[in-house]
Write a protein that holds these residues in place. Structure first.
Motif, mmCIF file in Angstrom:
data_model
loop_
_atom_site.group_PDB
_atom_site.id
_atom_site.type_symbol
_atom_site.label_atom_id
_atom_site.label_comp_id
_atom_site.label_asym_id
_atom_site.label_seq_id
_atom_site.Cartn_x
_atom_site.Cartn_y
_atom_site.Cartn_z
ATOM 1 N N LYS A 98 -2.278 -8.314 -5.594
ATOM 2 C CA LYS A 98 -2.121 -7.938 -4.358
ATOM 3 C C LYS A 98 -1.224 -6.817 -3.813
ATOM 4 O O LYS A 98 -1.082 -6.480 -2.678
ATOM 5 N N ILE A 99 -0.463 -6.220 -5.057
ATOM 6 C CA ILE A 99 0.257 -5.157 -4.906
ATOM 7 C C ILE A 99 -0.293 -4.026 -5.351
ATOM 8 O O ILE A 99 -0.995 -3.716 -6.315
ATOM 9 N N THR A 226 3.478 -1.455 -1.364
ATOM 10 C CA THR A 226 2.180 -1.570 -0.355
ATOM 11 C C THR A 226 1.409 -2.426 -0.902
ATOM 12 O O THR A 226 1.079 -2.644 -2.029
ATOM 13 N N PHE A 227 0.653 -3.183 -0.049
ATOM 14 C CA PHE A 227 -0.450 -4.389 -0.463
ATOM 15 C C PHE A 227 -1.788 -3.584 -0.605
ATOM 16 O O PHE A 227 -2.172 -2.603 0.111
ATOM 17 N N GLN A 235 -4.263 -11.547 6.039
ATOM 18 C CA GLN A 235 -4.057 -11.859 4.430
ATOM 19 C C GLN A 235 -2.933 -11.155 3.909
ATOM 20 O O GLN A 235 -2.224 -11.723 3.247
ATOM 21 N N ALA A 236 -2.571 -10.003 4.462
ATOM 22 C CA ALA A 236 -1.512 -9.205 4.345
ATOM 23 C C ALA A 236 -0.164 -10.113 4.794
ATOM 24 O O ALA A 236 1.077 -10.012 4.094
ATOM 25 N N LEU A 237 -0.331 -10.470 5.960
ATOM 26 C CA LEU A 237 0.917 -11.439 6.712
ATOM 27 C C LEU A 237 1.234 -12.641 5.792
ATOM 28 O O LEU A 237 2.336 -12.884 5.372
ATOM 29 N N SER A 238 0.067 -13.218 5.238
ATOM 30 C CA SER A 238 0.087 -14.399 4.356
ATOM 31 C C SER A 238 0.596 -14.086 3.077
ATOM 32 O O SER A 238 1.670 -14.686 2.625
ATOM 33 N N PHE A 239 0.405 -13.025 2.607
ATOM 34 C CA PHE A 239 1.097 -12.304 1.321
ATOM 35 C C PHE A 239 2.500 -12.331 1.532
ATOM 36 O O PHE A 239 3.331 -12.629 0.651
ATOM 37 N N GLN A 264 9.884 -6.893 5.857
ATOM 38 C CA GLN A 264 9.283 -6.214 6.891
ATOM 39 C C GLN A 264 7.941 -5.620 6.612
ATOM 40 O O GLN A 264 7.747 -4.852 5.650
ATOM 41 N N ASN A 265 6.971 -6.226 7.125
ATOM 42 C CA ASN A 265 5.600 -5.991 6.690
ATOM 43 C C ASN A 265 4.993 -5.097 8.065
ATOM 44 O O ASN A 265 4.914 -5.484 9.118
#
Length: 410
Positions: A98-99, A226-227, A235-239, A264-265
């Motif tokens: 994911k990264i 960065t995702f 999905q990024a927020l869940s990650f 901070q996303n």
């Protein structure tokens, strides 16, 4: 085929009925002008939000540590959370898929930088090569940091464009030395940053070099990553939520503690902006359609009035041998010509007004108000079609009237 006599006749008709021509043209021009201004202001608001996120990758996540505000598992509140190299390994092992880019960060503020007789204070950051992607820095000269620089703990730096300007003047800093806090480094690159002047006054050095000087106990100040771009916003927020949860567990932090570990996303901000812009676009589209509908109604009413007013004239034309087809064609050509000309005038006036307003709207959070040409041209074409239809219906009705009836019309 181009019929010169027909066009001469059209211009003569328009010149003899100036008020009628001006009124119909004004209705169309005003509709396009208003449409252009609305969309321009809407785009200005959109540009303002885009500017706020400029200078950092939109899929960035930044992780900072603080002090605990709640006791947890027998540990007191007020405890300082300290990231270390093991946290870097933990995150990369746990979320390798994911990264996308990853960099620990060591930051020192107000470091005295000296080159010959020039000196100034800057923020120095110890980072990995991946940090260039996070900041979206563009190399103007030389290169950014490399994996080899990290491995060798090289005393090299990449400096911002304005650092070069401050210390080196008109000279190139590339390959020259710079003294930071009493230690000499070699400048291997000069970068620019879309984030603006502040971001161009940073100095980047290899993370291992900075850690060896400032953090001998493997300490890390913060992280940037960065995702994977393939992740959706949700999905990024869940990650990032899962990442926060696991880091809190690792450092024995109460799950409800919001200050001990802060993540901070940028995806959250992007989602909020997208939602806001979606609502704004719907509002602007609704108003724009309303403006066009009002213009279409105005054109239709004027065309009905124009044809009715010319009933006697049309009767004379029929009595002299004009066919219904030629009468309909003449009225439609007049309608299309006036609509197209007035629409273009409204478009030019709208674009000129937006350009004239320009920066004066920044205080209202409207940046660079502008409108795509295809949007306004499309709106103008819609009005031309509406004007054509509006002219055709009454013209066809008038063409069916018998000459004797038309001549007796008052």
């Amino acid at each position: 085929m181009f019929d010169l006599d027909r066009w001469i006749e059209i211009f003569q008709t328009l010149s003899k009925n100036k008020l009628r021509t001006v009124l119909s043209g004004f209705t169309i021009a005003f509709a396009i002008l208003l449409f252009t201004l609305l969309f321009g202001i809407g785009n200005g608001l959109k540009h303002t939000f885009e500017e706020q996120f400029k200078g950092d990758a939109q899929n960035s996540i930044y992780i900072r540590s603080g002090r605990t505000t709640k006791p947890y598992k027998g540990l007191q509140s007020g405890r300082r959370i300290q990231f270390r190299n093991e946290d870097s390994k933990f995150m990369n092992d746990k979320f390798s898929e994911k990264i996308q880019f990853f960099s620990p960060n060591i930051e020192r503020f107000n470091v005295q930088a000296i080159y010959k007789g020039e000196q100034n204070s800057y923020t120095v950051r110890g980072v990995y090569p991946d940090y260039q992607a996070l900041e979206e820095a563009v190399m103007e000269q030389g290169r950014f940091l490399s994996v080899l620089d990290i491995k060798n703990k090289a005393k090299v730096v990449a400096i911002g464009r304005l650092v070069e300007k401050d210390l080196y003047g008109q000279l190139s800093a590339l390959g020259k030395n710079i003294t930071l806090g009493g230690i000499s480094y070699k400048v291997i690159g000069v970068f620019s940053d879309p984030g603006g002047d502040n971001d161009e006054r940073f100095i980047y050095t290899p993370f291992t070099t900075a850690q060896g000087i400032y953090k001998p106990n493997d300490e890390v100040d913060r992280y940037g990553l960065t995702f994977n771009p393939s992740l959706s916003v949700d999905q990024a927020l869940s990650f990032s939520n899962l990442l926060t949860k696991l880091l809190k567990e690792k450092h024995n932090v109460d799950p409800r503690d919001q200050r001990a570990i802060r993540v901070q996303n940028y995806a959250e901000g992007t989602k909020n902006v997208e939602q806001f812009m979606g609502v704004l676009n719907i509002i602007i589209l609704f108003i724009g359609i309303g403006t066009l509908v009002a213009g279409i109604i105005g054109i239709s009413n004027i065309m009905v009035y124009i044809v009715k007013e010319r009933t006697k004239e049309l009767g004379i034309r029929k009595a002299l041998g004009a066919t219904p087809k030629s009468i309909i064609g003449m009225i439609m050509m007049e309608s299309i010509f006036v609509t197209a000309l007035a629409g273009y005038a409204g478009l030019l006036l709208g674009v000129f007004t937006l350009n004239a307003l320009g920066d004066s709207l920044e205080k209202y959070f409207i940046l660079n108000p502008s409108v795509e040409t295809y949007v306004v041209v499309g709106a103008t074409i819609i009005l031309i079609i509406a004007g054509t239809v509006a002219g055709y219906i009454p013209a066809k009705r008038a063409a069916r009237i018998k000459p004797i009836v038309a001549l007796n019309d008052e």
